[in-house]
Design a protein around this motif. Sequence first.
Motif, PDB file in Angstrom:
ATOM      1  N   GLN A   1      53.464  36.016  37.210  1.00 10.43           N
ATOM      2  CA  GLN A   1      54.573  36.811  36.695  1.00 10.43           C
ATOM      3  C   GLN A   1      55.744  35.931  36.260  1.00 10.43           C
ATOM      4  O   GLN A   1      56.495  36.286  35.360  1.00 10.43           O
ATOM      5  CB  GLN A   1      55.053  37.804  37.766  1.00 10.43           C
ATOM      6  CG  GLN A   1      54.046  38.853  38.153  1.00 10.43           C
ATOM      7  CD  GLN A   1      53.525  39.614  36.946  1.00 10.43           C
ATOM      8  OE1 GLN A   1      54.273  40.302  36.241  1.00 10.43           O
ATOM      9  NE2 GLN A   1      52.240  39.504  36.693  1.00 10.43           N
ATOM     10  N   LEU A   2      55.888  34.780  36.896  1.00  7.86           N
ATOM     11  CA  LEU A   2      56.977  33.883  36.547  1.00  7.86           C
ATOM     12  C   LEU A   2      56.532  32.759  35.602  1.00  7.86           C
ATOM     13  O   LEU A   2      57.253  31.794  35.405  1.00  7.86           O
ATOM     14  CB  LEU A   2      57.608  33.291  37.803  1.00  7.86           C
ATOM     15  CG  LEU A   2      58.639  34.241  38.434  1.00  7.86           C
ATOM     16  CD1 LEU A   2      58.018  35.055  39.546  1.00  7.86           C
ATOM     17  CD2 LEU A   2      59.875  33.506  38.910  1.00  7.86           C
ATOM     18  N   GLY A   3      55.353  32.921  35.011  1.00  8.50           N
ATOM     19  CA  GLY A   3      54.900  32.004  33.972  1.00  8.50           C
ATOM     20  C   GLY A   3      54.152  30.785  34.443  1.00  8.50           C
ATOM     21  O   GLY A   3      53.895  29.873  33.670  1.00  8.50           O
ATOM     22  N   TYR A   4      53.753  30.770  35.725  1.00 10.92           N
ATOM     23  CA  TYR A   4      53.019  29.642  36.263  1.00 10.92           C
ATOM     24  C   TYR A   4      51.558  29.999  36.496  1.00 10.92           C
ATOM     25  O   TYR A   4      51.194  31.183  36.530  1.00 10.92           O
ATOM     26  CB  TYR A   4      53.659  29.177  37.580  1.00 10.92           C
ATOM     27  CG  TYR A   4      54.884  28.321  37.377  1.00 10.92           C
ATOM     28  CD1 TYR A   4      54.794  26.931  37.433  1.00 10.92           C
ATOM     29  CD2 TYR A   4      56.111  28.906  37.078  1.00 10.92           C
ATOM     30  CE1 TYR A   4      55.917  26.141  37.212  1.00 10.92           C
ATOM     31  CE2 TYR A   4      57.243  28.111  36.849  1.00 10.92           C
ATOM     32  CZ  TYR A   4      57.123  26.736  36.921  1.00 10.92           C
ATOM     33  OH  TYR A   4      58.231  25.956  36.683  1.00 10.92           O
ATOM     34  N   THR A   5      50.726  28.977  36.667  1.00 13.18           N
ATOM     35  CA  THR A   5      49.329  29.221  36.981  1.00 13.18           C
ATOM     36  C   THR A   5      49.244  29.740  38.404  1.00 13.18           C
ATOM     37  O   THR A   5      50.170  29.585  39.210  1.00 13.18           O
ATOM     38  CB  THR A   5      48.482  27.935  36.852  1.00 13.18           C
ATOM     39  OG1 THR A   5      49.012  26.953  37.744  1.00 13.18           O
ATOM     40  CG2 THR A   5      48.536  27.409  35.422  1.00 13.18           C
ATOM     41  N   ALA A   6      48.112  30.326  38.736  1.00  7.49           N
ATOM     42  CA  ALA A   6      47.938  30.944  40.059  1.00  7.49           C
ATOM     43  C   ALA A   6      47.956  29.911  41.175  1.00  7.49           C
ATOM     44  O   ALA A   6      48.343  30.220  42.299  1.00  7.49           O
ATOM     45  CB  ALA A   6      46.632  31.736  40.088  1.00  7.49           C
ATOM     46  N   ALA A   7      47.530  28.703  40.895  1.00  6.47           N
ATOM     47  CA  ALA A   7      47.417  27.679  41.941  1.00  6.47           C
ATOM     48  C   ALA A   7      48.787  27.207  42.402  1.00  6.47           C
ATOM     49  O   ALA A   7      49.747  27.259  41.664  1.00  6.47           O
ATOM     50  CB  ALA A   7      46.602  26.500  41.434  1.00  6.47           C
TER      51      ALA A   7
END
Length: 368
Positions: free
Chosen positions: A362-368
């Motif tokens: 949601q904040l534009g980062y990958t899940a990891a």
Amino acid sequence: MHDGDVVVIGGGYAGVRLAKRLDGAARVTLVDRKEVFFHRIASLRAGVHRAWTVAPFIPYDRLLRNGRVAVGKAVRIDTTERQVVLATGERLPYDVVVIATGADYPEPARFTGSTTEEAAKSFAEHQRSVARAEHVLVVGGGPSGVELSAEIRLARPDARVTLAHAGPTLLNGTGSARAGRKARAWLEAHDVEVRLDSFMSPGNDFGTYRDARGTVIEADLSYWATGTTPNTLWLRLGGHGAWLNPAGHVKVDRTLRVDGHVDVFAVGDVNDATELKITPAALAQADLAAWNIRAYLQSSGKHRKEPRFYRAIHRTPLIVPFGPADGVTMVPVPGGETAVLGSRTTTLAKSKTLMTPYMRRQLGYTAA
């Protein structure tokens, strides 16, 4: 096309959702005293397990493509000049301002300080306290108290853990007696002492606690999971005490506007729209407020939109983890009943990851 200046005060779940929804339609400024988003859902585990220390912190820098994030503390909303005043003296002009300052939670579910270093240090101190405690007392048998008791037990299988709850059953605020029984059964199977109908208060001596019957409990560490406080003192100090109800929540109408102000909205835990202060309710309010703000900003155009009314969420799925591999999920079903699902569903939905990959995306980062 940008139709106006929107200042969103508060970068929690509701504020982030709303700012992201409006990023392409208005000039959005998100104001928060923290330099990162605080994923509070992961905070209880972060306060117990070292590997989770930094998991709740997600940078804001990829959230908005067109708008900006201003790190600072809002101290006043000047409705005459239509400006938000920050503690630094900076003034942010607005066409619409949104109050999304949320609520203050008891430790360890709290972002201490204003930097990730300060908050991480606080989590590390809680972890050390849990690691050396011989007896941990958790007060409050709602979702947070149950979850925290389970995390502490799994981290410290050799320590004594007591959960004291003022109600007759665990999770009694959810309306599901079966879920409460499952939570109690899990805790007692893992040697957590569950004390019901036990209203606790600090005793006369340090490290002692007394219930309503006068029974004294000694514990070298205690956590109070007994509710939240809306972050609205700054509004009262800034001259807007009339906006608040007796409990300190911002009074809003059915469009989530502050009564009497077409250009001031309040969303999430901070308002009085619903007593159910959970993330799904905050997100639903953010979505509806985004629609109404766009409708207001475009009210003079040919494609005018009518505002929508918020319907308070009284029944929504609720997930309570018992550590990373167990828990209970309550799902409303037609007829007013609640289905109670067990460990597999709960683990997949929340317990294992605490929804951290979802919030990172949601904040534009990958899940990891």
